[in-house]
Design a protein around this motif. Structure first.
Motif, short mmCIF file in Angstrom:
data_model
loop_
_atom_site.label_atom_id
_atom_site.label_comp_id
_atom_site.label_asym_id
_atom_site.label_seq_id
_atom_site.Cartn_x
_atom_site.Cartn_y
_atom_site.Cartn_z
N ALA A 1 83.32 81.26 61.25
CA ALA A 1 81.91 81.09 60.88
C ALA A 1 81.11 82.34 61.23
N TYR A 2 81.35 82.89 62.41
CA TYR A 2 80.64 84.10 62.82
C TYR A 2 80.96 85.26 61.88
N GLU A 3 82.22 85.45 61.56
CA GLU A 3 82.62 86.56 60.69
C GLU A 3 82.03 86.39 59.30
N ASN A 4 82.05 85.18 58.77
CA ASN A 4 81.47 84.93 57.44
C ASN A 4 79.97 85.21 57.43
N ALA A 5 79.29 84.88 58.50
CA ALA A 5 77.84 85.05 58.56
C ALA A 5 77.41 86.49 58.82
N HIS A 6 78.28 87.28 59.44
CA HIS A 6 77.86 88.62 59.87
C HIS A 6 78.54 89.74 59.09
N GLN A 7 79.81 89.94 59.31
CA GLN A 7 80.50 91.10 58.73
C GLN A 7 81.24 90.76 57.44
N ASN A 8 81.87 89.59 57.42
CA ASN A 8 82.64 89.14 56.25
C ASN A 8 83.71 90.16 55.86
N ARG A 9 84.43 90.67 56.85
CA ARG A 9 85.49 91.65 56.62
C ARG A 9 86.78 90.95 56.22
N THR A 10 87.33 91.34 55.09
CA THR A 10 88.53 90.72 54.56
C THR A 10 89.70 90.79 55.53
N GLN A 11 89.91 91.94 56.14
CA GLN A 11 91.04 92.09 57.06
C GLN A 11 90.92 91.17 58.27
N ILE A 12 89.72 91.04 58.80
CA ILE A 12 89.51 90.17 59.96
C ILE A 12 89.70 88.71 59.56
N LEU A 13 89.16 88.33 58.42
CA LEU A 13 89.34 86.95 57.95
C LEU A 13 90.81 86.64 57.69
N ARG A 14 91.57 87.62 57.21
CA ARG A 14 93.00 87.43 57.00
C ARG A 14 93.71 87.21 58.34
N ARG A 15 93.36 87.99 59.34
CA ARG A 15 93.96 87.82 60.67
C ARG A 15 93.60 86.45 61.25
N LEU A 16 92.38 86.01 61.02
CA LEU A 16 91.98 84.68 61.50
C LEU A 16 92.77 83.59 60.78
N LYS A 17 93.04 83.80 59.50
CA LYS A 17 93.86 82.85 58.75
C LYS A 17 95.27 82.78 59.34
N TRP A 18 95.84 83.94 59.65
CA TRP A 18 97.18 83.98 60.25
C TRP A 18 97.18 83.27 61.60
N LYS A 19 96.12 83.46 62.37
CA LYS A 19 96.02 82.80 63.67
C LYS A 19 95.94 81.29 63.49
N ALA A 20 95.20 80.84 62.47
CA ALA A 20 95.11 79.40 62.20
C ALA A 20 96.48 78.83 61.87
N GLU A 21 97.25 79.56 61.07
CA GLU A 21 98.59 79.10 60.73
C GLU A 21 99.47 79.02 61.98
N ALA A 22 99.35 79.99 62.87
CA ALA A 22 100.12 79.97 64.11
C ALA A 22 99.71 78.79 64.99
N LEU A 23 98.42 78.52 65.09
CA LEU A 23 97.96 77.40 65.91
C LEU A 23 98.46 76.08 65.33
N ARG A 24 98.45 75.95 64.01
CA ARG A 24 98.95 74.72 63.38
C ARG A 24 100.44 74.53 63.66
N GLU A 25 101.20 75.64 63.59
CA GLU A 25 102.63 75.56 63.89
C GLU A 25 102.87 75.13 65.33
N ASP A 26 102.04 75.62 66.25
CA ASP A 26 102.18 75.26 67.65
C ASP A 26 101.90 73.79 67.89
N GLU A 27 101.01 73.22 67.07
CA GLU A 27 100.67 71.81 67.23
C GLU A 27 101.81 70.89 66.78
N GLU A 28 102.66 71.37 65.89
CA GLU A 28 103.75 70.53 65.35
C GLU A 28 104.89 70.36 66.30
#
Length: 73
Positions: free
Chosen positions: A46-73
């Motif tokens: 939410a912070y990145e979307n509201a402020h910088q909206n940098r594609t590379q950072i959002l991509r890294r956040l997406k990868w982190k979300a995928e990793a967190l979901r895998e850890d939950e399984e």
């Protein structure tokens, strides 16, 4: 219960601004790598979307979300 209070304490100490507005990309990568849970990740997205909206950072956040979901399984 103490786990959620510990997580909110760490979020307060290291908010999205500090994670994503570091002076160099290595620190930003480290900030993303140390995101402990989905709630903190969502705050960072939410912070990145509201402020910088940098594609590379959002991509890294997406990868982190995928990793967190895998850890939950």
């Amino acid at each position: 219960m103490s786990n959620s209070s510990n997580q909110s304490d760490s979020t307060a100490e290291f908010p999205p601004e500090k994670r994503l507005e570091a002076p160099n990309t290595r620190l930003i990568k480290a900030g993303i790598a140390t995101i402990p849970d989905m709630e903190t990740l969502q705050e960072c997205v939410a912070y990145e979307n509201a402020h910088q909206n940098r594609t590379q950072i959002l991509r890294r956040l997406k990868w982190k979300a995928e990793a967190l979901r895998e850890d939950e399984e």
